[in-house]
Scaffold this active site. Structure first.
Site, PDB file in Angstrom:
ATOM      1  N   TYR A  55       0.884  -1.209  -0.252  1.00  0.00           N
ATOM      2  CA  TYR A  55       0.551   0.214  -0.381  1.00  0.00           C
ATOM      3  C   TYR A  55       1.044   1.379   0.052  1.00  0.00           C
ATOM      4  O   TYR A  55       1.917   1.122   1.319  1.00  0.00           O
ATOM      5  CB  TYR A  55      -0.284   0.169   1.264  1.00  0.00           C
ATOM      6  CG  TYR A  55      -2.107  -0.894   1.612  1.00  0.00           C
ATOM      7  CD1 TYR A  55      -2.139  -1.356   0.535  1.00  0.00           C
ATOM      8  CD2 TYR A  55      -2.449  -1.324   2.215  1.00  0.00           C
ATOM      9  CE1 TYR A  55      -3.446  -2.528   0.527  1.00  0.00           C
ATOM     10  CE2 TYR A  55      -3.951  -2.404   2.403  1.00  0.00           C
ATOM     11  CZ  TYR A  55      -4.463  -2.873   1.781  1.00  0.00           C
ATOM     12  OH  TYR A  55      -4.615  -3.811   1.258  1.00  0.00           O
ATOM     13  N   HIS A 133      -1.471 -12.326   0.727  1.00  0.00           N
ATOM     14  CA  HIS A 133      -2.121 -10.971   0.168  1.00  0.00           C
ATOM     15  C   HIS A 133      -2.959 -11.652  -1.290  1.00  0.00           C
ATOM     16  O   HIS A 133      -4.364 -11.411  -1.583  1.00  0.00           O
ATOM     17  CB  HIS A 133      -1.395  -9.955  -0.614  1.00  0.00           C
ATOM     18  CG  HIS A 133      -2.572  -8.501  -0.282  1.00  0.00           C
ATOM     19  ND1 HIS A 133      -1.613  -7.319  -0.189  1.00  0.00           N
ATOM     20  CD2 HIS A 133      -3.528  -8.411  -0.838  1.00  0.00           C
ATOM     21  CE1 HIS A 133      -2.820  -6.210  -0.299  1.00  0.00           C
ATOM     22  NE2 HIS A 133      -3.721  -7.140  -0.239  1.00  0.00           N
TER      23      HIS A 133
END
Length: 321
Positions: A55, A133
């Site tokens: 991110y 993820h």
């Protein structure tokens, strides 16, 4: 703030029923506003914060790691408050300017290196919850699960989670962990909200995987909590300038929105708040993972924690098709 239990036995943790998503912190949301949002969340009883090592690589100037680094600075500035930190690995691009086509993957060496880098950015000695993820089918599941279990055994990680994996692969991972007697996935994270998408239309956001009925059934059978990301559809419930994603363009959506508006009017609440209340009462257990780019947005979510839907309201919301 309501609480939920994630994990089991000695690894169990009590967390706030709302998880704060830190995706935009350090990129599209600046440091001062990010700190204010985090402070407000903790002051309201929130203790569950979610980020990822990639991110937000897709934002202008973003490379990945910005959110974790900001959280590390906030933790240090606030004297390391008692929060449960979740992060993810496996989806960080290895080539600047590219996307998931060059994702780092889930090889054993990569898992270990990525976890160590996250620990350094966060400035902590242990990651409370570490997710894979995305899938990496180029690596044997045994290799990935072994590397993750090693991190738990070493004390570098508390709980393990999986995000955006096919249900059959979750079962494979569960069976491997059971056979070896080593740690496995205790928490799941998938896209989920009140509006339901068409499954034959892909999401424009690469890597997003919606929680299917099969996934939710798997979670219920094995007692695994599901963290619901994109719970508020990036503002599309309440902001006209935010159109719904193409998978939601089907005849069932207007009926669901009409039911949502009806219940919101009865409850004196916003659409967002009814969605949060609906998720909080979900069976199997769902924890809304909600991002905010301002304290005002967070306050709307926090106010929804005390909203109790009646049995009739929930039945009407569920029945809308």
């Amino acid at each position: 703030m309501r609480t939920r239990t994630i994990g089991s036995q000695d690894a169990a943790r009590q967390v706030s029923a709302i998880c704060l998503g830190a995706l935009p912190f350090g990129t599209t949301v600046g440091e001062e506003e990010s700190f204010a949002i985090l402070d407000r969340f903790v002051a309201a009883g929130g203790n569950f914060i979610d980020t990822a090592n990639n991110y937000a690589f897709w934002t202008p100037g973003g490379r990945g790691g910005e959110s974790e680094a900001l959280l590390g600075r906030w933790l240090a500035a606030r004297g390391r408050p008692e929060v449960v930190l979740a992060t993810k690995l496996g989806a960080q691009p290895t080539v600047p300017g590219t996307g998931l086509e060059t994702a780092e993957g889930l090889g054993a060496d990569t898992v270990r290196a990525a976890a160590r880098a996250s620990l350094e950015r966060l400035g902590v000695e242990r990651i409370d919850l570490l997710y894979t993820h995305i899938e990496d089918r180029s690596v044997p599941m045994e290799e990935t699960m072994g590397a993750l279990a090693d991190l738990v055994d070493e004390g570098a990680v508390g709980l393990l989670g999986a995000s955006n994996h096919a249900t059959w692969r979750l079962e494979h991972a569960r069976a491997l962990a059971a056979a070896s007697g080593r740690p496995g996935y205790d928490v799941l994270q998938y896209r989920y909200s009140y509006l339901q998408p068409r499954y034959d239309v892909p999401f424009p956001e690469a890597g997003h995987t919606h929680a299917s009925s099969e996934l939710l059934d798997f979670a219920q059978v094995h007692g695994l909590p599901v963290l619901a990301y994109s719970a508020l559809l990036s503002g599309a419930y309440t902001r006209p300038e935010k159109p719904l994603s193409p998978p939601y363009d089907h005849p069932g959506t207007p009926a669901r929105l009409a039911a949502l508006d009806e219940v919101a009017k009865e409850a004196g609440a916003t659409r967002n708040q009814v969605v949060i209340a609906w998720l909080l009462g979900h069976d199997p257990q769902v924890l809304p993972l909600v991002g905010a780019s301002s304290v005002a947005q967070l306050d709307e979510v926090l106010d929804a924690v005390d909203l109790e839907l009646t049995a009739d309201q929930r039945a009407r919301l569920d029945a809308a098709r």
